[in-house]
Write a protein that holds these residues in place. Structure first.
Motif, PDB file in Angstrom:
ATOM      1  N   TYR A 181       0.845  -1.205   0.000  1.00  0.00           N
ATOM      2  CA  TYR A 181       0.000   0.000   0.000  1.00  0.00           C
ATOM      3  C   TYR A 181       0.873   1.244   0.000  1.00  0.00           C
ATOM      4  O   TYR A 181       1.798   1.369   0.810  1.00  0.00           O
ATOM      5  N   ASP A 182       0.603   2.152  -0.911  1.00  0.00           N
ATOM      6  CA  ASP A 182       1.279   3.447  -0.928  1.00  0.00           C
ATOM      7  C   ASP A 182       0.436   4.429  -0.131  1.00  0.00           C
ATOM      8  O   ASP A 182      -0.587   4.929  -0.605  1.00  0.00           O
ATOM      9  N   GLY A 183       0.863   4.688   1.102  1.00  0.00           N
ATOM     10  CA  GLY A 183       0.060   5.473   2.020  1.00  0.00           C
ATOM     11  C   GLY A 183       0.585   6.877   2.233  1.00  0.00           C
ATOM     12  O   GLY A 183       1.522   7.340   1.572  1.00  0.00           O
ATOM     13  N   LEU A 184      -0.006   7.548   3.192  1.00  0.00           N
ATOM     14  CA  LEU A 184       0.369   8.908   3.538  1.00  0.00           C
ATOM     15  C   LEU A 184       1.766   8.977   4.138  1.00  0.00           C
ATOM     16  O   LEU A 184       2.465   9.985   3.989  1.00  0.00           O
ATOM     17  N   VAL A 185       2.184   7.911   4.821  1.00  0.00           N
ATOM     18  CA  VAL A 185       3.486   7.919   5.489  1.00  0.00           C
ATOM     19  C   VAL A 185       4.521   7.063   4.768  1.00  0.00           C
ATOM     20  O   VAL A 185       5.613   6.849   5.288  1.00  0.00           O
ATOM     21  N   GLY A 186       4.197   6.583   3.576  1.00  0.00           N
ATOM     22  CA  GLY A 186       5.181   5.832   2.813  1.00  0.00           C
ATOM     23  C   GLY A 186       4.615   4.569   2.190  1.00  0.00           C
ATOM     24  O   GLY A 186       3.406   4.315   2.219  1.00  0.00           O
ATOM     25  N   HIS A 187       5.520   3.774   1.616  1.00  0.00           N
ATOM     26  CA  HIS A 187       5.148   2.530   0.957  1.00  0.00           C
ATOM     27  C   HIS A 187       5.158   1.388   1.969  1.00  0.00           C
ATOM     28  O   HIS A 187       6.180   1.104   2.594  1.00  0.00           O
ATOM     29  N   PHE A 188       4.015   0.730   2.135  1.00  0.00           N
ATOM     30  CA  PHE A 188       3.884  -0.385   3.077  1.00  0.00           C
ATOM     31  C   PHE A 188       4.111  -1.712   2.364  1.00  0.00           C
ATOM     32  O   PHE A 188       3.462  -2.016   1.351  1.00  0.00           O
ATOM     33  N   GLU A 189       4.997  -2.486   2.922  1.00  0.00           N
ATOM     34  CA  GLU A 189       5.224  -3.866   2.480  1.00  0.00           C
ATOM     35  C   GLU A 189       5.719  -4.626   3.699  1.00  0.00           C
ATOM     36  O   GLU A 189       6.889  -4.545   4.069  1.00  0.00           O
ATOM     37  N   PHE A 190       4.825  -5.344   4.366  1.00  0.00           N
ATOM     38  CA  PHE A 190       5.113  -5.899   5.682  1.00  0.00           C
ATOM     39  C   PHE A 190       6.108  -7.050   5.639  1.00  0.00           C
ATOM     40  O   PHE A 190       6.015  -7.944   4.784  1.00  0.00           O
ATOM     41  N   ASP A 191       7.050  -7.034   6.585  1.00  0.00           N
ATOM     42  CA  ASP A 191       7.946  -8.172   6.755  1.00  0.00           C
ATOM     43  C   ASP A 191       7.354  -9.128   7.793  1.00  0.00           C
ATOM     44  O   ASP A 191       6.238  -8.919   8.293  1.00  0.00           O
ATOM     45  N   ALA A 192       8.088 -10.167   8.132  1.00  0.00           N
ATOM     46  CA  ALA A 192       7.577 -11.193   9.042  1.00  0.00           C
ATOM     47  C   ALA A 192       7.328 -10.654  10.447  1.00  0.00           C
ATOM     48  O   ALA A 192       6.584 -11.267  11.218  1.00  0.00           O
ATOM     49  N   ASN A 193       7.947  -9.508  10.784  1.00  0.00           N
ATOM     50  CA  ASN A 193       7.804  -8.940  12.120  1.00  0.00           C
ATOM     51  C   ASN A 193       6.778  -7.815  12.187  1.00  0.00           C
ATOM     52  O   ASN A 193       6.686  -7.108  13.196  1.00  0.00           O
ATOM     53  N   GLY A 194       6.012  -7.629  11.106  1.00  0.00           N
ATOM     54  CA  GLY A 194       4.951  -6.637  11.109  1.00  0.00           C
ATOM     55  C   GLY A 194       5.399  -5.224  10.811  1.00  0.00           C
ATOM     56  O   GLY A 194       4.627  -4.280  10.996  1.00  0.00           O
ATOM     57  N   ILE A 195       6.619  -5.048  10.340  1.00  0.00           N
ATOM     58  CA  ILE A 195       7.120  -3.726   9.968  1.00  0.00           C
ATOM     59  C   ILE A 195       6.825  -3.512   8.490  1.00  0.00           C
ATOM     60  O   ILE A 195       7.260  -4.296   7.635  1.00  0.00           O
ATOM     61  N   GLY A 196       6.102  -2.430   8.175  1.00  0.00           N
ATOM     62  CA  GLY A 196       5.707  -2.199   6.791  1.00  0.00           C
ATOM     63  C   GLY A 196       6.416  -1.051   6.116  1.00  0.00           C
ATOM     64  O   GLY A 196       6.637  -1.065   4.912  1.00  0.00           O
ATOM     65  N   VAL A 197       6.788  -0.009   6.882  1.00  0.00           N
ATOM     66  CA  VAL A 197       7.470   1.166   6.353  1.00  0.00           C
ATOM     67  C   VAL A 197       8.821   1.282   7.045  1.00  0.00           C
ATOM     68  O   VAL A 197       8.922   1.106   8.259  1.00  0.00           O
ATOM     69  N   HIS A 198       9.850   1.607   6.281  1.00  0.00           N
ATOM     70  CA  HIS A 198      11.202   1.561   6.838  1.00  0.00           C
ATOM     71  C   HIS A 198      11.967   2.880   6.711  1.00  0.00           C
ATOM     72  O   HIS A 198      13.126   2.950   7.118  1.00  0.00           O
ATOM     73  N   ASP A 199      11.353   3.920   6.161  1.00  0.00           N
ATOM     74  CA  ASP A 199      12.081   5.164   5.897  1.00  0.00           C
ATOM     75  C   ASP A 199      11.372   6.376   6.499  1.00  0.00           C
ATOM     76  O   ASP A 199      10.145   6.413   6.594  1.00  0.00           O
ATOM     77  N   THR A 200      12.166   7.379   6.877  1.00  0.00           N
ATOM     78  CA  THR A 200      11.622   8.655   7.329  1.00  0.00           C
ATOM     79  C   THR A 200      12.316   9.792   6.585  1.00  0.00           C
ATOM     80  O   THR A 200      13.294   9.588   5.864  1.00  0.00           O
ATOM     81  N   LEU A 201      11.811  11.000   6.782  1.00  0.00           N
ATOM     82  CA  LEU A 201      12.348  12.211   6.180  1.00  0.00           C
ATOM     83  C   LEU A 201      12.743  13.179   7.294  1.00  0.00           C
ATOM     84  O   LEU A 201      12.439  12.946   8.470  1.00  0.00           O
ATOM     85  N   ILE A 202      13.401  14.263   6.920  1.00  0.00           N
ATOM     86  CA  ILE A 202      13.811  15.257   7.913  1.00  0.00           C
ATOM     87  C   ILE A 202      13.051  16.561   7.700  1.00  0.00           C
ATOM     88  O   ILE A 202      13.007  17.113   6.600  1.00  0.00           O
ATOM     89  N   GLY A 203      12.435  17.031   8.780  1.00  0.00           N
ATOM     90  CA  GLY A 203      11.733  18.303   8.760  1.00  0.00           C
ATOM     91  C   GLY A 203      12.297  19.233   9.822  1.00  0.00           C
ATOM     92  O   GLY A 203      13.204  18.867  10.586  1.00  0.00           O
ATOM     93  N   GLU A 204      11.735  20.422   9.886  1.00  0.00           N
ATOM     94  CA  GLU A 204      12.187  21.422  10.855  1.00  0.00           C
ATOM     95  C   GLU A 204      10.999  22.282  11.273  1.00  0.00           C
ATOM     96  O   GLU A 204      10.119  22.577  10.462  1.00  0.00           O
ATOM     97  N   ILE A 205      10.962  22.653  12.540  1.00  0.00           N
ATOM     98  CA  ILE A 205       9.927  23.566  13.026  1.00  0.00           C
ATOM     99  C   ILE A 205      10.347  25.000  12.688  1.00  0.00           C
ATOM    100  O   ILE A 205      11.431  25.443  13.090  1.00  0.00           O
ATOM    101  N   ASP A 206       9.506  25.700  11.937  1.00  0.00           N
ATOM    102  CA  ASP A 206       9.863  27.060  11.535  1.00  0.00           C
ATOM    103  C   ASP A 206       9.476  28.078  12.616  1.00  0.00           C
ATOM    104  O   ASP A 206       8.967  27.711  13.692  1.00  0.00           O
ATOM    105  N   SER A 207       9.697  29.342  12.328  1.00  0.00           N
ATOM    106  CA  SER A 207       9.494  30.396  13.330  1.00  0.00           C
ATOM    107  C   SER A 207       8.034  30.598  13.703  1.00  0.00           C
ATOM    108  O   SER A 207       7.715  31.243  14.703  1.00  0.00           O
ATOM    109  N   SER A 208       7.132  30.034  12.890  1.00  0.00           N
ATOM    110  CA  SER A 208       5.690  30.112  13.183  1.00  0.00           C
ATOM    111  C   SER A 208       5.188  28.864  13.885  1.00  0.00           C
ATOM    112  O   SER A 208       3.998  28.755  14.190  1.00  0.00           O
ATOM    113  N   GLY A 209       6.078  27.901  14.126  1.00  0.00           N
ATOM    114  CA  GLY A 209       5.678  26.670  14.806  1.00  0.00           C
ATOM    115  C   GLY A 209       5.197  25.582  13.880  1.00  0.00           C
ATOM    116  O   GLY A 209       4.645  24.582  14.351  1.00  0.00           O
ATOM    117  N   ASN A 210       5.405  25.741  12.582  1.00  0.00           N
ATOM    118  CA  ASN A 210       4.953  24.741  11.612  1.00  0.00           C
ATOM    119  C   ASN A 210       6.098  23.808  11.221  1.00  0.00           C
ATOM    120  O   ASN A 210       7.260  24.232  11.155  1.00  0.00           O
TER     121      ASN A 210
END
Length: 387
Positions: A353-382
């Motif tokens: 499944y290609d979802g909001l948080v990434g591509h899901f493909e479950f392994d034997a341990n129930g882990i479906g997504v394996h990657d994250t991205l880097i963000g930053e909180i700006d001066s407005s709190g976003n």
């Protein structure tokens, strides 16, 4: 829409759970009322277990709203094979003892699957009982220990802490050039997982933290730990704890004169963190997350619009990953013709499944997504993509 809601005081909850234990005890191990739910008629009973009270209630509220949005959309579209999803909300209060009792009640109430919990400690407490009753659970918990259970009925709706922290450590050390890094985390299930994952990631990059402080999940005063961190004069401070505590730590760190860049996982990217820390204190926080915001792509924009229309508030990461988990369960129910037990668990595992948080493909341990991205909180709190 078919919805029921369970929210009780601890005393009543334990009493109800005790009754659930007695009812469950009348069945053979691995059997519960939910096993009959794969009949070709009647509602499809799904449990949602999340904190609706206590310090972690924001997590539970976000997850509930994400799941509810997906299930309500499916019911409005005719359900699954003409059957509506009947979901019941159980308040685990962010307490593993309550969650353990609720696991038995979820089984005795005839649910064939569970969404939740948002808290790692509660999910870990429930997992053995859910497996015994052959009820798949799709959890928002991120502790690596969930995958290490090797429990075929446990599925994560986002990456585990290891993915968050490996990405974060690599960004801080190789991209930003920080070598003087301090750590503060709590000793709860989530915090311990964050601590161990980030420490291992730093060591793999040849970096030893200049300070490594541990607090308790319910602590409010961090002056002692933060004084030690201040004395170490770090360039960056990693926080491994939930939203409210992260905010309190950062607020007190700034009051003590700690100027280090704050860095953390998903909790540091939420409105609750920003509100607790204060926008000025949170600004510049570096966040590892698979969900950088509602404007990332057409899919996130569609989710955000639906979320806003339903709840009158902006969607965020926790609601998004809960929505993904619910969509995966819906697909598995369709694919399996509303199976239960091991057949439903196998169907969930088979979904890509290609979802909001990434591509899901479950392994034997129930882990479906394996990657994250880097963000930053700006001066407005976003939360925005990091430069």
């Amino acid at each position: 829409m078919i919805q029921t809601r369970v929210k009780k005081t601890t005393a009543l909850l334990v009493g109800a759970a005790t009754l659930g234990m007695l009812l469950a005890g009348c069945s053979a191990p691995g059997q519960n009322k939910g096993t009959s739910a794969s009949n070709a008629s009647g509602p499809i009973k799904i449990a949602i277990v999340d904190a609706q009270s206590g310090q972690l209630s924001s997590l539970g509220a976000w997850e509930y709203k994400g799941v509810k949005l997906a299930f309500d959309e499916q019911n409005a579209a005719g359900g699954i094979d003409g059957r509506k999803i009947e979901y019941t909300l159980y308040d685990d209060q962010g307490d593993p003892t309550v969650s353990t009792n609720l696991a038995r009640k979820v089984a005795s109430d005839g649910n064939i699957a569970m969404m939740g919990t948002a808290e790692s400690a509660d999910a870990l407490a429930m997992a053995p009982i859910m497996a015994q009753n052959k009820i798949p659970m799709i959890t928002s918990g991120q502790s690596p220990k969930l995958g290490q259970l090797h429990n075929s009925f446990v599925f994560l709706n986002s990456p585990p802490s290891t993915a968050f922290d490996e990405t974060l450590a690599k960004y801080l050390v190789t991209k930003k050039g920080y070598k003087s890094i301090a750590m503060i985390s709590n000793n709860g299930a989530y915090g311990a997982g964050e601590h161990d994952a980030f420490l291992a990631a730093l060591k793999a990059l040849g970096v030893t933290p200049v300070a490594d402080q541990t607090v308790t999940p319910d602590q409010k005063d961090f002056s002692s730990a933060l004084t030690r961190i201040r004395d170490a004069k770090p360039d960056a401070l990693f926080t491994g704890m939930e939203e409210v505590e992260t905010g309190l730590v950062v607020k007190q760190a700034r009051q003590l004169g700690i100027k280090a860049v704050i860095a953390g996982g998903a909790p540091a990217g939420t409105p609750v963190y920003v509100q607790t820390a204060g926008v000025a204190n949170a600004a510049g926080t570096i966040v590892s997350t698979p969900y950088l915001g509602n404007d990332t792509n057409d899919q996130t924009k569609k989710f955000a619009a639906a979320y806003k229309a339903k709840y009158g508030e902006d969607g965020e990461f926790h609601g998004a990953k809960a929505y993904d988990g619910a969509q995966i369960l819906i697909q598995a129910l369709k694919k399996s013709k509303v199976a239960s037990g091991s057949k439903l668990a196998d169907a969930i595992r088979s979904i890509t499944y290609d979802g909001l948080v990434g591509h899901f493909e479950f392994d034997a341990n129930g882990i479906g997504v394996h990657d994250t991205l880097i963000g930053e909180i700006d001066s407005s709190g976003n939360l925005v993509p990091a430069s």
